[in-house]
Scaffold this active site. Sequence first.
Site, PDB file in Angstrom:
ATOM      1  CG  HIS A   1      -1.695  -1.222   1.458  1.00 27.26           C
ATOM      2  ND1 HIS A   1      -2.967  -1.462   1.002  1.00 27.26           N
ATOM      3  CD2 HIS A   1      -1.319  -2.346   2.114  1.00 27.26           C
ATOM      4  CE1 HIS A   1      -3.357  -2.673   1.367  1.00 27.26           C
ATOM      5  NE2 HIS A   1      -2.369  -3.236   2.049  1.00 27.26           N
TER       6      HIS A   1
ATOM      7  CB  SER B   1      12.614  23.137 -14.659  1.00 26.36           C
ATOM      8  OG  SER B   1      11.837  24.314 -14.692  1.00 26.36           O
TER       9      SER B   1
ATOM     10  CD  GLU C   1       8.016  12.970 -15.183  1.00 27.79           C
ATOM     11  OE1 GLU C   1       6.991  13.647 -15.077  1.00 27.79           O
ATOM     12  OE2 GLU C   1       9.147  13.453 -15.339  1.00 27.79           O
TER      13      GLU C   1
ATOM     14  CE  LYS D   1      11.110  19.884 -10.634  1.00 26.70           C
ATOM     15  NZ  LYS D   1       9.806  20.375 -11.042  1.00 26.70           N
TER      16      LYS D   1
END
Length: 463
Positions: free
Chosen positions: A161, A282, A295, A288
């Site tokens: 979980h 970024s 992704e 970043k």
Amino acid sequence: MTENTRNTMWGGRFAEGPDAVMQAINASIAFDRRLAPQDIRGSRAHAAMLAATGILTDSDAEAIREGLITVLSEIEAGTFPFRTELEDIHMNVEARLGELIGEPARRLHTARSRNDQVATDFRLWVRDRIDAATAGLTALIRALLAQAGAGADWVMPGFTHLQTAQPVTWGHHMMAYVEMFGRDLSRLADARARMNECPLGAAALAGTSFPIDREMTARELGFDRPMANSLDAVSDRDFALEFLAAAAICAMHLSRLAEELVIWSSAQFRFVTISDRFTTGSSIMPQKKNPDAAELLRAKLGRILGATVALFTVMKGLPLAYSKDMQEDKEQVFDAADTLLVGLAAMEGMVRDLTANRAALERAAASGFSTATDLADWLVRELGLPFREAHHVTGTLVRAAEARGCDLPDLPLEAMQAVHPGITEAVYGVLGVRNSVASRTSYGGTAPVRVREQIARWKERIG
Ligand code: ARG
């Protein structure tokens, strides 16, 4: 319409050439040109067989062979004149061959149809991609084995979980993916073995009256045998569906690992660092480092699954034998295969370059009362408590630790004995995460000794 707007391959019974819209919906050359190497290979095998069986003269077959070599070199050099009015790769190749060698080219289509031709080309293409995906998966498994070997005994939290459950080892976690990708390998191998039969010689749908040698063409093209039913040979695409299904399952596995990399590389986890080579910056936030490759891998299953559904939908309810619907098979499979192969390569690179933060992993492993199960097991083993009661006692101890703001190993003995008087100093021996993982020696368990066995087994298998 004049003679020259009619199709030179099948225009005989037509008075008019096709409407421009007809050509737009019908032509597949924009995408099936990718089948050119397979088409030429198939034609060479077919011509050699026609000569061996006396259906073509040796000199015609030789002219075809040489002409096809020229056609292939033109395609490779990018000089081949692809023509939309010739619809597809099969007719483009044959027409160009005619321009190069003249009459013998017009004999090549003896005892053959585009129906068995495309079925053969497409099988060869899918088989090539299965081999490429097998190589990609093998490389990925090697990268995972290297990670597992380096951190076979590094302790990290195991989750259920996405809540801390029990400590596991980094090696064990990596090896879980090795098992998954290993099954993907075997799924591809199964699909390959089943699909490796040759449709060529089924002709349009019924076979041919020419004395062809289907064993010869099958052998020549690396198939195990010719397909036994000509109707089936030209009309099923189950081999492509099996490839897509295996690719979709593999992409699902890739997406799960990708998701873990996204989570683990966040500032909140810091379990891993993804290398600069597989991250991006970024344009506004200078700090970043985004895990874009991971992704994208998380998302790619959507395309592959979409292709799978699309091809199932094309094939559903089609009567035997060939129908033009099947021309819709290619773009789906091409895109899915491209997606899978780039995905495997990207994941392999990411895993190879990945730096696991051992200290962060071990710190996290020790938090969240991760050894509560070890404590309950100790109560069963040492004090003879029934497991349900041990579970309850441990739950109370976790609550006590939580109230003090400490972890289980920091809870004083008196506090423990206040919950259960039988608890002794010895209990602290099982509360450390290292002891915890070392104790899980059951087959398939997370103990480093077991993990190392599995790494060795896989290294033997994968070489
Ligand atoms: N371009 C076609 C396809 O990909 C080739 C087979 C065409 N056969 C036919 N009878 N029209 O399916």
